[in-house]
Design a protein around this motif. Structure first.
Motif, mmCIF file in Angstrom:
data_model
loop_
_atom_site.group_PDB
_atom_site.id
_atom_site.type_symbol
_atom_site.label_atom_id
_atom_site.label_comp_id
_atom_site.label_asym_id
_atom_site.label_seq_id
_atom_site.Cartn_x
_atom_site.Cartn_y
_atom_site.Cartn_z
ATOM 1 N N ILE A 59 12.002 15.086 64.540
ATOM 2 C CA ILE A 59 12.488 15.444 63.130
ATOM 3 C C ILE A 59 11.563 16.176 62.371
ATOM 4 O O ILE A 59 11.899 17.156 61.619
ATOM 5 N N SER A 60 10.368 16.188 62.489
ATOM 6 C CA SER A 60 9.060 16.762 61.931
ATOM 7 C C SER A 60 9.198 18.388 62.196
ATOM 8 O O SER A 60 8.534 19.209 61.569
ATOM 9 N N VAL A 61 9.678 18.819 63.264
ATOM 10 C CA VAL A 61 9.610 19.910 63.885
ATOM 11 C C VAL A 61 10.667 20.966 63.293
ATOM 12 O O VAL A 61 11.929 20.770 63.098
ATOM 13 N N THR A 62 10.144 22.138 62.643
ATOM 14 C CA THR A 62 11.093 22.991 62.190
ATOM 15 C C THR A 62 11.555 24.087 63.147
ATOM 16 O O THR A 62 10.683 24.665 63.880
ATOM 17 N N SER A 63 12.877 24.082 63.573
ATOM 18 C CA SER A 63 13.353 24.839 64.495
ATOM 19 C C SER A 63 14.787 25.286 64.293
ATOM 20 O O SER A 63 15.355 24.544 63.796
ATOM 21 N N SER A 64 15.095 26.307 64.694
ATOM 22 C CA SER A 64 16.532 26.814 64.649
ATOM 23 C C SER A 64 17.379 26.280 65.886
ATOM 24 O O SER A 64 18.616 26.417 65.578
ATOM 25 N N ARG A 65 16.623 25.881 66.687
ATOM 26 C CA ARG A 65 17.450 25.335 67.982
ATOM 27 C C ARG A 65 17.323 23.866 67.965
ATOM 28 O O ARG A 65 16.364 23.331 67.973
ATOM 29 N N HIS A 66 18.592 23.198 68.008
ATOM 30 C CA HIS A 66 18.659 21.850 67.912
ATOM 31 C C HIS A 66 19.459 21.627 69.058
ATOM 32 O O HIS A 66 20.556 22.160 69.491
#
Length: 92
Positions: A59-66
């Motif tokens: 959750i804490s990771v900012t990413s455009s890929r989930h």
């Protein structure tokens, strides 16, 4: 058929590995999704688990890929237990 999905969060204090992943996942808090279907014909309301999935990245990771990956609930429980044990042992 009645299906419900439960959303919870689980936390790993250390990197972990599950067979559903190609690589170790970093420590962090992850969203856990559990799908269950109603069991009909009983005199009380009951559900059976049909799928367990983990959303990555943490959750804490900012990413455009989930992505949402189906995992084995018993393997996940064992990994959480091992993480808790390792965290307790190191903290002593």
């Amino acid at each position: 058929m009645t299906v419900r999905t439960t959303h919870t969060e689980i936390t790993f204090k250390r990197p972990f590995m599950l067979s559903a992943f190609d690589a170790r996942q970093p420590a962090g808090t992850y969203r856990l999704l559990v799908d269950e279907e109603e069991i009909f014909g009983l005199s009380f309301l009951a559900y059976r688990r049909t799928a367990t999935a983990l959303q990555t990245p943490a959750i804490s990771v900012t990413s455009s890929r989930h992505q949402t990956v189906e995992v084995d609930p018993e393997e996940l429980a064992a990994a959480l237990d091992a993480d808790a044990l390792a965290s307790r042992t190191v903290g002593e």
